[in-house]
Enzyme design. Structure first.
Site, PDB file in Angstrom:
ATOM      1  N   GLU A   1      -7.350  -4.001  11.533  1.00  0.00           N
ATOM      2  CA  GLU A   1      -6.221  -4.411  12.352  1.00  0.00           C
ATOM      3  C   GLU A   1      -6.707  -5.295  13.506  1.00  0.00           C
ATOM      4  O   GLU A   1      -7.905  -5.343  13.800  1.00  0.00           O
ATOM      5  CB  GLU A   1      -5.510  -3.174  12.893  1.00  0.00           C
ATOM      6  CG  GLU A   1      -4.899  -2.361  11.751  1.00  0.00           C
ATOM      7  CD  GLU A   1      -4.115  -1.161  12.254  1.00  0.00           C
ATOM      8  OE1 GLU A   1      -3.367  -1.309  13.228  1.00  0.00           O
ATOM      9  OE2 GLU A   1      -4.255  -0.085  11.651  1.00  0.00           O
TER      10      GLU A   1
ATOM     11  N   GLY B   1      -3.507   1.649   2.140  1.00  0.00           N
ATOM     12  CA  GLY B   1      -2.660   0.694   1.436  1.00  0.00           C
ATOM     13  C   GLY B   1      -1.290   1.284   1.162  1.00  0.00           C
ATOM     14  O   GLY B   1      -1.137   2.496   1.033  1.00  0.00           O
TER      15      GLY B   1
ATOM     16  N   ARG C   1      12.792   0.252  13.380  1.00  0.00           N
ATOM     17  CA  ARG C   1      12.859  -0.325  14.725  1.00  0.00           C
ATOM     18  C   ARG C   1      13.605  -1.643  14.708  1.00  0.00           C
ATOM     19  O   ARG C   1      14.308  -1.980  15.635  1.00  0.00           O
ATOM     20  CB  ARG C   1      11.437  -0.540  15.277  1.00  0.00           C
ATOM     21  CG  ARG C   1      10.889   0.683  15.987  1.00  0.00           C
ATOM     22  CD  ARG C   1       9.536   0.379  16.590  1.00  0.00           C
ATOM     23  NE  ARG C   1       8.633  -0.165  15.568  1.00  0.00           N
ATOM     24  CZ  ARG C   1       7.356  -0.456  15.778  1.00  0.00           C
ATOM     25  NH1 ARG C   1       6.828  -0.296  16.968  1.00  0.00           N
ATOM     26  NH2 ARG C   1       6.596  -0.922  14.812  1.00  0.00           N
ATOM     27  N   ARG C   2      13.414  -2.417  13.629  1.00  0.00           N
ATOM     28  CA  ARG C   2      14.021  -3.748  13.565  1.00  0.00           C
ATOM     29  C   ARG C   2      15.069  -3.780  12.452  1.00  0.00           C
ATOM     30  O   ARG C   2      14.744  -4.054  11.297  1.00  0.00           O
ATOM     31  CB  ARG C   2      12.940  -4.792  13.316  1.00  0.00           C
ATOM     32  CG  ARG C   2      12.061  -5.035  14.551  1.00  0.00           C
ATOM     33  CD  ARG C   2      10.910  -5.958  14.218  1.00  0.00           C
ATOM     34  NE  ARG C   2      10.018  -5.352  13.235  1.00  0.00           N
ATOM     35  CZ  ARG C   2       9.156  -6.024  12.480  1.00  0.00           C
ATOM     36  NH1 ARG C   2       9.090  -7.339  12.558  1.00  0.00           N
ATOM     37  NH2 ARG C   2       8.377  -5.393  11.631  1.00  0.00           N
TER      38      ARG C   2
ATOM     39  N   VAL D   1       4.107   1.372   4.031  1.00  0.00           N
ATOM     40  CA  VAL D   1       4.200   2.587   3.211  1.00  0.00           C
ATOM     41  C   VAL D   1       5.658   2.926   2.916  1.00  0.00           C
ATOM     42  O   VAL D   1       6.035   3.172   1.764  1.00  0.00           O
ATOM     43  CB  VAL D   1       3.505   3.787   3.912  1.00  0.00           C
ATOM     44  CG1 VAL D   1       3.688   5.061   3.103  1.00  0.00           C
ATOM     45  CG2 VAL D   1       2.024   3.489   4.121  1.00  0.00           C
TER      46      VAL D   1
ATOM     47  N   LYS E   1      -8.825  12.878  10.557  1.00  0.00           N
ATOM     48  CA  LYS E   1      -8.894  13.382   9.184  1.00  0.00           C
ATOM     49  C   LYS E   1      -9.885  14.540   9.080  1.00  0.00           C
ATOM     50  O   LYS E   1      -9.652  15.513   8.361  1.00  0.00           O
ATOM     51  CB  LYS E   1      -9.285  12.243   8.245  1.00  0.00           C
ATOM     52  CG  LYS E   1      -8.184  11.169   8.157  1.00  0.00           C
ATOM     53  CD  LYS E   1      -8.697   9.871   7.553  1.00  0.00           C
ATOM     54  CE  LYS E   1      -7.581   8.836   7.434  1.00  0.00           C
ATOM     55  NZ  LYS E   1      -8.110   7.501   7.058  1.00  0.00           N
TER      56      LYS E   1
ATOM     57  N   VAL F   1      -4.635  12.122   4.743  1.00  0.00           N
ATOM     58  CA  VAL F   1      -6.089  12.027   4.585  1.00  0.00           C
ATOM     59  C   VAL F   1      -6.433  11.310   3.286  1.00  0.00           C
ATOM     60  O   VAL F   1      -6.018  11.725   2.208  1.00  0.00           O
ATOM     61  CB  VAL F   1      -6.742  13.426   4.575  1.00  0.00           C
ATOM     62  CG1 VAL F   1      -8.253  13.310   4.422  1.00  0.00           C
ATOM     63  CG2 VAL F   1      -6.396  14.190   5.837  1.00  0.00           C
TER      64      VAL F   1
END
Lengths: 429, 429
Positions: free
Chosen positions: A191, A305, A47-48, A16, A206, A133
């Site tokens: 996932e 997405g 983080r990376r 995102v 939600k 949501v």
């Protein structure tokens, strides 16, 4: 147009976040025209740090998110990290240092929305979270603003794309749960650890957010009854088809009893094929809203997405940006109604119950007596049997979940009932 | 909470106005809590003062709307009279005397939206009009705010309930246009003079408003190509069914060519049964929005009626009321993109053409040659005939409306073409 740009910090640069950054760059002129000031990406916490991020100046990238939100010159912080911590601390710190916040964090908002709203209000800043949501589907803003003059009675929706993909696959191909999950995983819809989706945690968060906004009442994640969809079987779909129904994982928020309390719940349910939610395919989301004056409204679109979620984030960014330019804020938390949240036992709906029973005279009478003793009225019964074993499918009229629970407990104690094969609620009629 | 009430004047007290007044009374506490100040009905302008209006203090009723909006102490004027004058003059006067305006007037906004927005901005007031398009369905606010960070490419919708009721009836019963219209009139879905609905004027006004907001460009009613649905026949529905389609009166706003211009149009069109708009029944409305990041969104609900329209008006009343309390305004007109509006000739779509032709060898070759000469590529042709007469049904690939028009003109000149029975655009594929 104001020439001094609005400074925006991005917390998180995954699917995102990277899309938000990309659109901020490629659509900079449009965003500036719509906000009334240019927007400048002032920092990106990741983080990376070594990962190559196309289109993002490496000088903006930092691993120290706390230092970024403490800079003091930020207008807007966009939080797309997810999870409770460090997101909560970062958002709170952002408010303390004068920034407004746009977040896509459903888990955090469902758990701590009230405290975050209070922090926003204390510092005179906005907290917007349309992306939390149903992805790109405008839902928070319509509920919070468009329907602000109406009385919402019910919100009924498919708010998790992963589980809708799995259930749609089971429905259309006859596949079992595991097979459909495997396909969802292979296609990237689920996932590696699908627990949050298939056990209904994501949808419950939600539901808490939607119920809170719809009923002007604080509803926390713990207030939401939650049942996952891992035990839905091909046989359940066959039963649903016989009823002219399909099965969806629904988030349902409604006023209970005479409207003096509210309930919020997530569970698989049968809904008639004629209901608009029945035809929501694949990973799409759709939410039905029923209100006194507007009647039935439906909002439909991609529920997840990178790009769709970024669309919602950027819509909020424009709204919050306009407020920064004009020195105002939008509507804050509205929890004035403060209705009590009723337990699942008080929910009233219909039920489809499949029982394995002994194939001998009098069983139906016994079973019917148990329903009657618990005040659960039977709509239809269908009996079929072979080789001394039989099955009974009972569809009830509307009854409370507590009454149904008592009925099922008593049924299990009957010698002639071998087992309760499935219990499914019937909604949307 | 502010204790001094917001003073609201109501212009018009018909089906919508009386419902607005009713909800303002029955839901006064909720509205006050959501706005942050009580609202007070300060005056109601009507044409027939003697009519009994339940729940409205007769002392508030006046026939002098101009004097009402000139009072100078009004915070918000709600205009639900409709039509161009006196609504335009009253709204302008309201702004001049310090009120914000909530309107449901699609015709006026489509014709004079720019001037009204300019008047609102000049006086630092709000002009809100969610109720002007698709009744209760939140559409203006999602387009203007939720999608403000996205690039909308297309708006495709059923925005007139009367014509959708008629077309749905024709589709489901095989009725002709007149028979279906008669039923719509008898049931109150069509007015005694149905021209505004069936000739597409109502939908065209909504298309102008939607296109303007979606593309940040001024689009006036005159810019909208308009074709009514009075000539749709039972034979057209039969043709549509053979194509796996149905027929809807669609409002279509889209970017043309490479996105450097926009088009807006209203006409009957075939759409595939698999398209979500195909299953919009009766007098319901639904609007599809396609954007770069969000993808495909759909908004569905009742498109007209007193209570649904009042829901939209009251949502705006709450938003505008909040702004009055905080001394701000919401987003005004956004027309910065100022894209040119292309003519219908530049619209590119597919076509379904039914021709009555002589049943003799070589006709198909002649017809195909005419299509080729005008650069219109044929997808499928179906030929059927008896008794020396035959019909040809041609479905084209995508072509410009100008090219199709040239093709049809040339076809009419062929000796072997007896007549062009129907031309219908095919959308939503």
């Amino acid at each position: 147009m104001r020439t001094r740009p609005l400074k925006v910090a991005l917390l998180g640069c995954g699917v995102v976040g990277s899309e938000v950054a990309r659109i901020m760059t490629t659509h900079a002129d449009d965003l500036a025209a719509r906000i009334g000031a240019p927007v400048e990406l002032a920092g990106v916490a990741v983080r990376r740090p070594d990962k190559v991020r196309e289109g993002i100046d490496p000088a903006l990238v930092t691993t120290d998110a706390t230092a970024l939100v403490k800079r003091g010159d930020l207008d807007i912080v966009v939080e797309v990290i997810g999870g409770i911590e460090p997101a909560r601390a970062l958002i709170t710190t952002a408010f303390e240092h004068g920034a407004s916040v746009v977040s896509a964090n459903k888990a955090l908002l469902a758990q701590d929305g009230a405290a975050l709203h209070a922090a926003a209000e204390e510092h005179g800043r906005d907290l917007y979270y349309e992306a939390a949501v149903a992805g790109a589907i405008p839902l928070i803003r319509p509920l919070r603003e468009s329907l602000a003059g109406d009385k919402v009675n019910r919100v009924l929706g498919i708010v998790n794309g992963t589980t809708n993909f799995i259930l749609d696959k089971m429905d259309s191909t006859g596949a079992g749960y595991q097979e459909a999950l495997d396909e969802a995983t292979a296609l990237g819809y689920a996932e590696a650890d699908p627990t949050a989706d298939v056990e209904g945690f994501d949808a419950a968060a939600k539901a808490a957010i939607l119920a809170g906004i719809a009923f002007h009442t604080r509803v926390r994640l713990d207030d939401v009854y939650r049942e996952g969809m891992t035990e839905v079987t091909a046989a359940d779909f066959a039963s649903a088809k016989e009823m002219g129904c399909t099965i969806k994982l629904l988030a349902i928020c409604e006023r209970a009893g005479d409207g003096a309390s509210v309930t919020a719940r997530v569970h698989p349910a049968m809904i008639p094929l004629s209901h608009p939610l029945a035809s929501v395919r694949g990973a799409y989301n759709a939410v039905f809203v029923e209100s006194d004056a507007a009647g039935q409204l439906m909002f439909y679109g991609p529920g997840a997405g990178g790009a769709p979620t970024a669309s919602a984030v950027l819509g909020d960014l424009v709204a919050v940006g306009r407020h920064r330019v004009s020195g105002t804020t939008g509507p804050g938390e509205s929890a004035y109604a403060a209705l009590p949240v009723s337990s699942m036992g008080e929910v009233v709906t219909r039920y489809h119950i499949s029982l394995d029973v002994a194939d001998k005279p009098g069983v139906l009478a016994q079973v019917a007596t148990v329903f009657a003793e618990h005040g659960v009225s039977i709509d239809t019964v269908r009996q079929s049997g072979k080789d001394g074993e039989a099955s009974l499918v009972v569809v009830t009229h509307r009854a409370s979940d507590a009454a149904l629970g008592g009925t099922v407990d008593a049924l299990r104690k009957l010698d002639t009932v071998r087992g309760v094969a499935s219990i499914m609620r019937v909604e949307g009629e």
